[in-house]
Design a protein around this motif. Sequence first.
Motif, PDB file in Angstrom:
ATOM      1  N   GLY A 188      -0.645  -6.361  -0.392  1.00 38.76           N
ATOM      2  CA  GLY A 188      -1.501  -5.467  -1.158  1.00 38.76           C
ATOM      3  C   GLY A 188      -0.718  -4.544  -2.071  1.00 38.76           C
ATOM      4  N   ILE A 189      -1.460  -3.743  -2.831  1.00 35.97           N
ATOM      5  CA  ILE A 189      -0.825  -2.811  -3.741  1.00 35.97           C
ATOM      6  C   ILE A 189      -0.847  -1.438  -3.085  1.00 35.97           C
ATOM      7  N   SER A 190       0.342  -0.900  -2.819  1.00 35.49           N
ATOM      8  CA  SER A 190       0.375   0.429  -2.215  1.00 35.49           C
ATOM      9  C   SER A 190       1.006   1.405  -3.205  1.00 35.49           C
ATOM     10  N   GLY A 191       0.948   2.681  -2.859  1.00 33.47           N
ATOM     11  CA  GLY A 191       1.498   3.696  -3.738  1.00 33.47           C
ATOM     12  C   GLY A 191       0.668   3.901  -4.992  1.00 33.47           C
ATOM     13  N   LEU A 192      -0.655   3.717  -4.870  1.00 33.13           N
ATOM     14  CA  LEU A 192      -1.516   3.991  -6.023  1.00 33.13           C
ATOM     15  C   LEU A 192      -1.514   5.491  -6.299  1.00 33.13           C
ATOM     16  N   PRO A 193      -1.669   5.869  -7.556  1.00 31.52           N
ATOM     17  CA  PRO A 193      -1.775   7.304  -7.846  1.00 31.52           C
ATOM     18  C   PRO A 193      -2.989   7.881  -7.126  1.00 31.52           C
ATOM     19  N   ARG A 194      -2.821   9.034  -6.476  1.00 27.26           N
ATOM     20  CA  ARG A 194      -3.957   9.611  -5.749  1.00 27.26           C
ATOM     21  C   ARG A 194      -4.825  10.416  -6.705  1.00 27.26           C
ATOM     22  N   HIS A 195      -5.521   9.677  -7.567  1.00 27.69           N
ATOM     23  CA  HIS A 195      -6.358  10.331  -8.570  1.00 27.69           C
ATOM     24  C   HIS A 195      -7.622  10.923  -7.988  1.00 27.69           C
ATOM     25  N   VAL A 217      -4.035   2.896  -1.364  1.00 32.30           N
ATOM     26  CA  VAL A 217      -3.577   1.533  -1.083  1.00 32.30           C
ATOM     27  C   VAL A 217      -4.779   0.578  -1.102  1.00 32.30           C
ATOM     28  N   VAL A 218      -4.541  -0.641  -1.528  1.00 35.16           N
ATOM     29  CA  VAL A 218      -5.564  -1.669  -1.362  1.00 35.16           C
ATOM     30  C   VAL A 218      -4.888  -2.961  -0.923  1.00 35.16           C
TER      31      VAL A 218
END
Lengths: 348, 296
Positions: free
Chosen positions: A175-182, A256-257
Amino acid sequence: MSDVKTEQMQPHSTDGKMNMQGPIAVVGVIALGASMVFLAGQGLSSYVITLLALLFINAALAVSLTLTNGLTGLFSLGHPAFMTIGAYVAAILTFSARRKGSMLPALPEWLATTELSMLPALLIAGIAGGLVALAVGGAVLRLKGHYLAVATLGLIIVVQGLATNWDGITRGGSGISGLPRHVDIWWAFAFLVVVVFVTWRIKFSSLGRAMMAVRENELAAECSGINASRLKILAFVIGAIMAAMAGALLSHLISVVTPKTYSVLLAFNIVVMVVIGGSGSIFGAIVAATAITILSESLRPVEESIGLYGMSQVIVALCLIIVLYLKPSGLFGSNEPRSLRKLFGQRV
Amino acid sequence: MTQYLFQQIINGLALGSLYALVAIGFSMIYGIVRLINFAHGDLVMIGSFSTLALVAAGIPWPLILLFVLAVGAMAGMMIETVVFRPMRGSSQVTGFIATLAVSIAIQNSALMVLTGQPRNFLFPAYMRQRLELGGVSASLTDIIIIVLTLLLIAGLFLIVYRTRLGTAMRATAENLTAARLMGVAVNRTILAAFAIGSALAAVSGLFWGGKFGQIDPLLGFVPGLKAFVACVIGGVGSIGGAMMGGYILGLAEVLFVGLLPQEYSGYRDTFVFLLLIVILLVRPSGLFVRQSGERA
């Protein structure tokens, strides 16, 4: 949508006069909610605030499923599929362009260099979910009852399979982690307000009555001039748009997703909220979503301390069985409480 | 190439047997009470964990098979009496949600008791050897699974077409009210259908462990869904159709993985459910059932 509008019966008395009470009440309720959110932001720990945001998004999910399952009677379990789509679309759009090159090598050039802020990403996520629902809906909505349920369940597995295996775009199973915490509590609150507003407006319009007519008896609805299949696709697509947006918001809340983030278990939990609240009741969906979110979150520390993982889910399942057994139409049936309808100026 | 293909076909038939055993019960229950029993897949899990317990207790394998049949039957009867009998007569969707709830409750109770840790599961060595026959080889486990499944299905057909109970089941499936008026003990018949179907699913769980070597409390979910796909392929409500659907699905899945390049094998479940959606759209009443006017 348009043909339903033109074919509607006599306009309902609500819109006849200039009645300002409804809009004032709406603004008042939103202002009250906003000030409570503001106060919460001042005094509460960040854990509780995140929990509140989660609760708002869960409530919005339940309300959006109310539109599809409750009002129109399409028994869809596909919400997590659309949430996953929305989450990945938004994640790819907001992810930092600097890191995309190494982490998501198969992205086309123009996508690899884009980096959007949350709002446009959210809207595009919603559109993507809606388009997929439009494409799939034309096919699966010909099915009824539990056949539709299983087909939409299959959709979750299809989407999960794609997310797991399309490595270059989705980073596969990790998965994609470290997404901006918008996303913070204000986003969640605003989203809940929009979803409830839209659903409420649809429910108390000729469109909503047509949907309920399809739910009660599709053949009879067709006979009175309702284009049932078009209406069903509309309800399915609107639900999917909201679900996709909720997925985008949730994944930016927890940053994260993964392919398994939005699973069948989630579909079950949202359906439980709708059924316990009463199929078609917006207020009921919110109450049930609140109760179930608080229940399972407050049981989590208990589960961890005594090592009985799964206990909260067993309790939720048992609650559902008991409600189905004692009050199959849910807590609020298909209605909104009289006081609320009066407050917002609806006479149905 | 023929060697490879032969192995794939044996493998597919074994996998198909697992699906068929689950799908038959699914189909029987649907045929009689018009209910898609979502919790049916979890009986697979119950079957494989009871096998594990029985092996640990040192019981010989032929007896284990019988015990697992009994455990499955009892679990099925319990689910029917406690949950589904009180709900009989409510709408299809209500019933479906209830079965979903039962499934989630079983899975999570199992998680509580057994933890999510996967367990190793092994058939004894003499069942795991490879069989050589005229240049082609096959795993003995697969052969055992296929043969025992066919025997069980033959037994089931004897019950359904040669006994009073079977006649009662077919009558109830045809028309519940009419069957009751004709003096069929409907409740007992439904209970028997749940018992038989669940027993078969539990045996499928026994085989599942032997074939894949590892079991965990959530293992029943995907076979349950795939058994539904198998039912849809064969026509929900028909026992023979469910059996054929199971074998077609098993073969299709194995051939999909075996004949396509490696990088596509991760898409096997995606393929299965796309197959489901396509069949629902093209032939909603299944490949082996006469098309009726009523749509799924």
